[in-house]
Design a protein around this motif. Sequence first.
Motif, PDB file in Angstrom:
ATOM      1  N   ARG A  63      -9.607   9.444  -6.116  1.00 53.24           N
ATOM      2  CA  ARG A  63     -11.398  10.201  -5.642  1.00 53.24           C
ATOM      3  C   ARG A  63     -10.840  11.356  -6.513  1.00 53.24           C
ATOM      4  NH1 ARG A  63      -9.876   7.706  -0.126  1.00 53.24           N
ATOM      5  NH2 ARG A  63     -11.069   5.914  -0.002  1.00 53.24           N
ATOM      6  N   ILE A  64      -9.143  12.067  -6.488  1.00 56.21           N
ATOM      7  CA  ILE A  64      -9.062  12.934  -6.546  1.00 56.21           C
ATOM      8  C   ILE A  64      -8.758  12.643  -8.686  1.00 56.21           C
ATOM      9  CG2 ILE A  64      -7.499  14.907  -6.871  1.00 56.21           C
ATOM     10  CD1 ILE A  64      -6.921  14.349  -4.762  1.00 56.21           C
ATOM     11  N   THR A  65      -9.835  13.326  -9.636  1.00 50.29           N
ATOM     12  CA  THR A  65      -9.741  13.104 -10.852  1.00 50.29           C
ATOM     13  C   THR A  65      -8.729  14.542 -11.203  1.00 50.29           C
ATOM     14  OG1 THR A  65     -12.242  12.292 -11.430  1.00 50.29           O
ATOM     15  CG2 THR A  65     -10.483  13.081 -13.451  1.00 50.29           C
ATOM     16  N   ILE A  66      -7.561  14.273 -11.963  1.00 50.47           N
ATOM     17  CA  ILE A  66      -6.400  14.642 -12.819  1.00 50.47           C
ATOM     18  C   ILE A  66      -5.914  14.568 -13.943  1.00 50.47           C
ATOM     19  CG2 ILE A  66      -3.622  14.931 -12.540  1.00 50.47           C
ATOM     20  CD1 ILE A  66      -5.535  14.203  -9.596  1.00 50.47           C
ATOM     21  N   VAL A  67      -6.893  15.573 -13.643  1.00 49.49           N
ATOM     22  CA  VAL A  67      -6.337  16.471 -15.781  1.00 49.49           C
ATOM     23  C   VAL A  67      -4.808  17.177 -16.206  1.00 49.49           C
ATOM     24  CG1 VAL A  67      -7.089  17.866 -17.470  1.00 49.49           C
ATOM     25  CG2 VAL A  67      -8.749  17.105 -15.859  1.00 49.49           C
TER      26      VAL A  67
ATOM     27  N   ALA B  97       2.504   9.914  -6.772  1.00 50.68           N
ATOM     28  CA  ALA B  97       0.968  10.561  -6.952  1.00 50.68           C
ATOM     29  C   ALA B  97       0.942  11.253  -6.669  1.00 50.68           C
ATOM     30  CB  ALA B  97       0.433   9.117  -7.738  1.00 50.68           C
ATOM     31  N   TYR B  98       0.002  12.250  -6.121  1.00 51.52           N
ATOM     32  CA  TYR B  98      -0.909  13.006  -5.765  1.00 51.52           C
ATOM     33  C   TYR B  98      -1.738  12.490  -4.502  1.00 51.52           C
ATOM     34  CZ  TYR B  98       0.671  17.083  -9.333  1.00 51.52           C
ATOM     35  OH  TYR B  98       1.939  18.189  -9.355  1.00 51.52           O
TER      36      TYR B  98
ATOM     37  N   GLU C 291       1.776  27.611  -4.045  1.00 53.60           N
ATOM     38  CA  GLU C 291       1.637  27.058  -5.490  1.00 53.60           C
ATOM     39  C   GLU C 291       2.915  26.257  -6.299  1.00 53.60           C
ATOM     40  OE1 GLU C 291       0.881  30.397  -9.158  1.00 53.60           O
ATOM     41  OE2 GLU C 291       0.740  30.621  -7.402  1.00 53.60           O
ATOM     42  N   ALA C 292       4.418  26.622  -6.436  1.00 54.54           N
ATOM     43  CA  ALA C 292       5.529  25.970  -6.804  1.00 54.54           C
ATOM     44  C   ALA C 292       5.440  24.849  -6.661  1.00 54.54           C
ATOM     45  CB  ALA C 292       6.667  26.733  -6.245  1.00 54.54           C
ATOM     46  N   SER C 293       5.019  23.819  -5.391  1.00 56.99           N
ATOM     47  CA  SER C 293       4.996  23.102  -4.852  1.00 56.99           C
ATOM     48  C   SER C 293       4.225  22.372  -4.096  1.00 56.99           C
ATOM     49  CB  SER C 293       6.011  21.915  -4.252  1.00 56.99           C
ATOM     50  OG  SER C 293       7.372  22.946  -5.299  1.00 56.99           O
ATOM     51  N   PRO C 294       2.814  22.127  -5.396  1.00 59.85           N
ATOM     52  CA  PRO C 294       1.944  21.254  -4.391  1.00 59.85           C
ATOM     53  C   PRO C 294       1.345  20.422  -3.356  1.00 59.85           C
ATOM     54  CG  PRO C 294       1.405  21.754  -6.940  1.00 59.85           C
ATOM     55  CD  PRO C 294       2.852  22.188  -6.773  1.00 59.85           C
ATOM     56  N   ARG C 295       0.767  20.754  -2.353  1.00 62.89           N
ATOM     57  CA  ARG C 295       0.956  19.923  -1.093  1.00 62.89           C
ATOM     58  C   ARG C 295      -0.829  19.482  -1.486  1.00 62.89           C
ATOM     59  NH1 ARG C 295       4.030  23.644   2.156  1.00 62.89           N
ATOM     60  NH2 ARG C 295       5.734  22.130   2.939  1.00 62.89           N
ATOM     61  N   ILE C 296      -0.557  18.590  -2.578  1.00 58.14           N
ATOM     62  CA  ILE C 296      -2.185  17.709  -2.579  1.00 58.14           C
ATOM     63  C   ILE C 296      -2.452  16.855  -1.544  1.00 58.14           C
ATOM     64  CG2 ILE C 296      -4.073  16.740  -3.824  1.00 58.14           C
ATOM     65  CD1 ILE C 296      -2.801  18.954  -4.729  1.00 58.14           C
TER      66      ILE C 296
ATOM     67  N   VAL D 256       1.298  -1.124  -0.235  1.00 59.03           N
ATOM     68  CA  VAL D 256      -0.031  -0.025  -0.078  1.00 59.03           C
ATOM     69  C   VAL D 256       1.363   1.540  -0.194  1.00 59.03           C
ATOM     70  CG1 VAL D 256      -2.039   1.188   1.332  1.00 59.03           C
ATOM     71  CG2 VAL D 256      -2.206  -1.545   1.479  1.00 59.03           C
ATOM     72  N   ASN D 257       1.241   1.907  -1.100  1.00 57.57           N
ATOM     73  CA  ASN D 257       1.941   3.156  -1.151  1.00 57.57           C
ATOM     74  C   ASN D 257       2.069   4.515  -0.819  1.00 57.57           C
ATOM     75  OD1 ASN D 257       3.644   1.694  -2.836  1.00 57.57           O
ATOM     76  ND2 ASN D 257       2.870   1.694  -4.731  1.00 57.57           N
TER      77      ASN D 257
END
Length: 606
Positions: A601-605, A412-413, A502-507, A405-406
């Motif tokens: 749960r988070i759809t990435i575009v 990945a975000y 903004e520069a390094s997103p924390r999701i 379980v990574n």
Amino acid sequence: MPARPQRRGAGRRLATGFAVLAAAAGVLTAVSPAGADSAAASDKHRPGSTVDVQLLSFNDLHGNLEPPQGSSGTVAETQPDGTTKTIPAGGAEYLATSLRNARKGHDYSITAAGGDMIGASPLLSGLFHDEPTIEALNKLDLDVTAVGNHEFDEGRTELNRIQNGGCHPEEGCYEKGKTFEGADFPYLAANVTDEKTGKPILKPYTVWQHKGVKIGFIGVTLEGTPDIVTAEGVKGLKFHDEVETINKYAKELQRKGVKSIVALIHEGGLPASSSYNYDCDNGGAGKGISGPIVDIAKNITPKVDALVTGHTHQAYTCTIPDPSGTPRTVTSAASFGRLYTDTTLTYDRRTGDIVRTSVKGANAANHVVDRDQPKAPDMTSLIGRWNKLAAPVAGKPVGYISADVNGRGSSAYETPLGDVIADGQLEALAPADKGGAQLAFMNPGGIRSDLAYAASGSEGDGVVTYGEAFTVQPFTNMMNVIDLTGSQLITALQQQVSGSNEASPRILQVSRSLTYTLDLTKSGKDRIVTDSVQLNGEPIDPAKTYRVALNEFIAGGGDGFPVFKEGKNKLVGASDLDTFTAYLGAHSSQSAPLDPPKADRITIVK
């Protein structure tokens, strides 16, 4: 074994504040003032007047004495044909062997670290307030380290105990007849001062000397430490600009005759490749790296000859031009003891400065701490001794998994382990009498490892022990449930990708009840597709109030989420570790292990 002067004793029982500056001056001999650009010295040195000084460095160990599990315990290596090879790496038994072998044949050898030696540690170290790690670092002959943000996890008083020794004020001594001796090496905290006195809380710099060679080390942590450490951990402290602080003490060192200077900076960069052997100077000096360290390196005075960095857990050996345009080495050795950096500093005895005409080629390289080499017996003994003390707690099974379980090891975000943790928090705090939570947020930086299917000891494959769960969630943050409006929820999601993030997103990792779309083709807060945010399949109502579960660190605005501080009707629940282990216990068994979530749960575009 080469001589390792001015280590034991010299770094012990350090005084605080400016008293240490006077003490430092006493060990220096007067020489002529240094020039502004060390590159100029290279034109003056005579054949035979230089010696090569070996600088071995690493960073972000985080108490990982045993080899880290899962992908957290591997490094990526790019092969000549362009493919990538994964190499198991790390563990104090192997790090000790690597460093000791690297020192052979080097009369001038220094070992330095870039901070976060302790904190966010696995149970073996964290259960004992990181005393085992300090003991290991003493045996590794570490000469000096900067403080990192995690050195402040338990506050200033505990950091002083780590430096100076003494048994824990509440839990006492862990081994009968033994008192914790503290670090044999100095912790440097040049940019951390007492709010009342304005003086550094620890030594700002130290000077290494051997056979007439003198090299100064200045240590700083990132100025933004208060944003990523609990308020209690940094109470009464002020954190200053990294560049201004280093430049200030570089001048002071040069006034005292020390012209060769290395900065240890607990702040880092993001190379364009995750491979440890990636050439981040491909296309030009420092062209392959981004992040905070780039601007820092470009503005630190040319008086500083090399930068050892950390914090981002990335691997790089770059040359970023200093303000004079001269290339300067900037390095980081990933994290968890998986790599070490070997840098050659060419010291000119006549000028007392580092020759810095070229820093390419063999000047600096990262090396894998592979597990094919012999284990260092003293580290094996140390780990065994502390494991015996931890065993009654560490070996207890708390759950079962069907596959890896990574979490920390995933790029990945949204990660499967992040989903598990958030679901556990929601489940624990959803009952009305526990807070009535409707969704949960988990900060990604608080996930410190993966859950690996392969057994780490004798527990068997697929078994999750308490020690392994602790390694994932080592902070024991108390859970909070707060009221937030739908508008504030949207703002929280936007703060993942705007402002300081903004520069390094924390999701944030989210519970199964929350879904939304993250559009990476846009910038700033526009990356959050607001009309996609749904709770249990229903659009979020900006005017409605929702009950949100989250740990106390981000509830206090940590990691760049100030909107969470606006929450109302706070209820304090169980710890994050307790909610995690309870969820594993309730949703898995030996015959029906937990499957890794799909992380959808988070759809990435893109």
